[in-house]
Scaffold this motif. Structure first.
Motif, PDB file in Angstrom:
ATOM      1  N   LYS A   6       0.858  -1.175   0.000  1.00 46.51           N
ATOM      2  CA  LYS A   6       0.000   0.000   0.000  1.00 46.51           C
ATOM      3  C   LYS A   6       0.896   1.227   0.000  1.00 46.51           C
ATOM      4  O   LYS A   6       1.614   1.478   0.972  1.00 46.51           O
ATOM      5  CB  LYS A   6      -0.936   0.013   1.221  1.00 46.51           C
ATOM      6  N   HIS A   8       1.410   5.114   0.186  1.00 49.16           N
ATOM      7  CA  HIS A   8       0.701   6.241   0.797  1.00 49.16           C
ATOM      8  C   HIS A   8       1.412   7.553   0.484  1.00 49.16           C
ATOM      9  O   HIS A   8       2.643   7.623   0.483  1.00 49.16           O
ATOM     10  CB  HIS A   8       0.630   6.080   2.316  1.00 49.16           C
ATOM     11  N   ARG A  61      -2.880  -0.026  -3.109  1.00 46.93           N
ATOM     12  CA  ARG A  61      -3.307   1.363  -3.289  1.00 46.93           C
ATOM     13  C   ARG A  61      -2.128   2.171  -3.774  1.00 46.93           C
ATOM     14  O   ARG A  61      -0.978   1.822  -3.552  1.00 46.93           O
ATOM     15  CB  ARG A  61      -3.928   1.965  -2.036  1.00 46.93           C
ATOM     16  N   ILE A  67      -2.108   5.928  -3.653  1.00 47.19           N
ATOM     17  CA  ILE A  67      -1.933   7.107  -2.793  1.00 47.19           C
ATOM     18  C   ILE A  67      -2.874   6.979  -1.604  1.00 47.19           C
ATOM     19  O   ILE A  67      -3.746   6.103  -1.571  1.00 47.19           O
ATOM     20  CB  ILE A  67      -2.226   8.457  -3.506  1.00 47.19           C
ATOM     21  N   SER A  68      -2.718   7.880  -0.644  1.00 46.71           N
ATOM     22  CA  SER A  68      -3.631   7.930   0.498  1.00 46.71           C
ATOM     23  C   SER A  68      -4.938   8.619   0.113  1.00 46.71           C
ATOM     24  O   SER A  68      -4.986   9.408  -0.833  1.00 46.71           O
ATOM     25  CB  SER A  68      -2.991   8.708   1.652  1.00 46.71           C
ATOM     26  N   THR A  69      -5.967   8.319   0.900  1.00 46.62           N
ATOM     27  CA  THR A  69      -7.228   9.058   0.806  1.00 46.62           C
ATOM     28  C   THR A  69      -7.401   9.823   2.118  1.00 46.62           C
ATOM     29  O   THR A  69      -7.797   9.239   3.128  1.00 46.62           O
ATOM     30  CB  THR A  69      -8.418   8.123   0.576  1.00 46.62           C
ATOM     31  N   SER A  72      -2.668  17.777   2.029  1.00 48.33           N
ATOM     32  CA  SER A  72      -2.553  16.545   1.250  1.00 48.33           C
ATOM     33  C   SER A  72      -1.922  16.940  -0.073  1.00 48.33           C
ATOM     34  O   SER A  72      -1.718  18.126  -0.343  1.00 48.33           O
ATOM     35  CB  SER A  72      -3.922  15.893   1.034  1.00 48.33           C
ATOM     36  N   THR A  74      -7.062  13.746  -6.238  1.00 42.57           N
ATOM     37  CA  THR A  74      -7.918  12.628  -5.899  1.00 42.57           C
ATOM     38  C   THR A  74      -7.187  11.333  -6.250  1.00 42.57           C
ATOM     39  O   THR A  74      -6.156  11.344  -6.942  1.00 42.57           O
ATOM     40  CB  THR A  74      -9.230  12.667  -6.688  1.00 42.57           C
ATOM     41  N   TYR A  75      -7.731  10.214  -5.792  1.00 39.99           N
ATOM     42  CA  TYR A  75      -7.109   8.931  -6.098  1.00 39.99           C
ATOM     43  C   TYR A  75      -7.018   8.732  -7.608  1.00 39.99           C
ATOM     44  O   TYR A  75      -5.973   8.345  -8.138  1.00 39.99           O
ATOM     45  CB  TYR A  75      -7.911   7.793  -5.469  1.00 39.99           C
ATOM     46  N   LYS A 109      -3.564   8.472  -9.801  1.00 36.40           N
ATOM     47  CA  LYS A 109      -3.366   7.241 -10.583  1.00 36.40           C
ATOM     48  C   LYS A 109      -3.107   7.580 -12.047  1.00 36.40           C
ATOM     49  O   LYS A 109      -2.171   7.063 -12.678  1.00 36.40           O
ATOM     50  CB  LYS A 109      -4.601   6.349 -10.449  1.00 36.40           C
TER      51      LYS A 109
END
Length: 328
Positions: free
Chosen positions: A212, A214, A260, A262-264, A272, A276-277, A281
């Motif tokens: 994952k 992040h 995943r 990146i982080s949400t 941040s 957005t995710y 991406k």
């Protein structure tokens, strides 16, 4: 394929759409109550990363049932993973851990997914989880927070463990044939891009099953939050995260599944990367395509890979045969 994504992996493994159902039960960790340290990690907010679980104050069984209802409707999911997400989910009396894990294993749950710290994963806990797996016929995913391979960074973020404990926990989980997922933050302010490359190499050598990735986010009420407000902490931003993500993926074993990218962050985050995710991406994938990159493009360093590659290059440049004799 630019990198190995989770959704198709799970569909191939289980023959259906699989969705994680987040569960919040445990409310602390050894890095908060004085066992390993006080105050927790400098980035960790009050819910222990469980802010996205709208049912976190309900009992475990109800959290799973309600989460499955939403996942069936929203994602058309047919199978589910009971995901113990927030805080340290192997930190408690053995009997309580066993009872809570079993409460989450209702019909159509095919895997128990436990997020924890590497220094809170003992042999007796591993044995108990393996017994549940055998009795209930479910797969086991164990997620270990590593965050960084830089020991100075681990001290800076008050992580409370070293890389050594992470390696120990991974090797223990692998002995029980659990799927191991590593959590890494790729843009911590005291890390360099070389740290991210080194992290990819260590995870590849350990043969973790998943990662994952992040991006750093900063929230109120944390040590990082206070440092950010006071101007003591200056995050890198989106461009640097994308650059580091590309480097990390390029050196990562292509067999490792990316859970995943990146982080949400919570909506009220102080900072941040601002993407957005889907946006992150898309940006990472576009940059990798443009630069002829993909997961594992530079995965040639294990089993003496660097030495062998340099030897072949030198042999060819010197006009030598494989046995060291000069080509006439």
């Amino acid at each position: 394929m630019i990198y190995r994504e989770l959704s198709p992996y799970l569909k191939e493994k289980y023959g259906a759409r699989v969705q994680r159902i987040s569960i919040s039960y445990f409310r602390t960790c050894p890095n908060r109550d004085g066992t390993a340290g006080f105050g927790g990690c400098t980035f960790c907010e009050e819910t222990g990363s469980g802010f996205g679980n709208k049912f976190r104050n309900l009992d475990v069984h109800t959290q799973v049932v309600e989460g499955m209802k939403i996942a069936r409707q929203k994602y058309k999911a047919e199978k589910f993973m009971a995901y113990f997400q927030s805080f340290t989910n192997t930190y408690g009396p053995l009997e309580e851990l066993e009872e809570v894990y079993k409460a989450s294993l209702i019909e159509d749950v095919v895997a128990l997914d436990i997020s924890t710290r590497p220094d809170a994963f003992s042999e007796e806990i591993a044995q108990m989880i393996k017994q549940i797996s055998d009795e209930r016929h479910v797969d086991i995913f164990i997620e270990f927070g590593l965050e960084s391979i830089n020991e100075n960074t681990l001290v800076y973020i008050n992580r409370g463990h070293s890389v050594g404990e992470f390696i120990d926990a991974v090797l223990r989980a692998k002995r029980y044939n659990f799927e191991v997922i590593a959590h890494v933050i790729l843009d911590l302010p005291t890390d360099t891009i070389e740290d991210e490359i080194g992290c990819a190499k260590i995870l590849s050598a350990l043969k973790v099953n998943g990662v994952k990735m992040h991006s750093l986010y900063i929230v109120k009420g944390t040590k990082m939050g206070r440092d950010y407000i006071d101007g003591k902490l200056k995050p890198f931003g989106a461009d640097e995260y994308i650059k580091r993500a590309r480097a990390f993926l390029s050196y990562l074993d292509p067999a490792i599944v990316i859970h995943r990218i990146i982080s949400t962050p919570p909506q009220d985050a102080l900072y941040s990367i601002g993407l957005t995710y889907a946006e992150a991406k898309k940006s990472i994938e576009e940059e990798m395509i443009k630069n002829s990159e993909y997961q594992g493009v530079k995965f040639d360093y294990l089993n003496g890979g660097n030495w062998r590659k340099k030897f072949v290059e030198r042999r060819n440049s010197d006009g030598l045969r494989s046995d060291g004799q000069r080509i006439s």
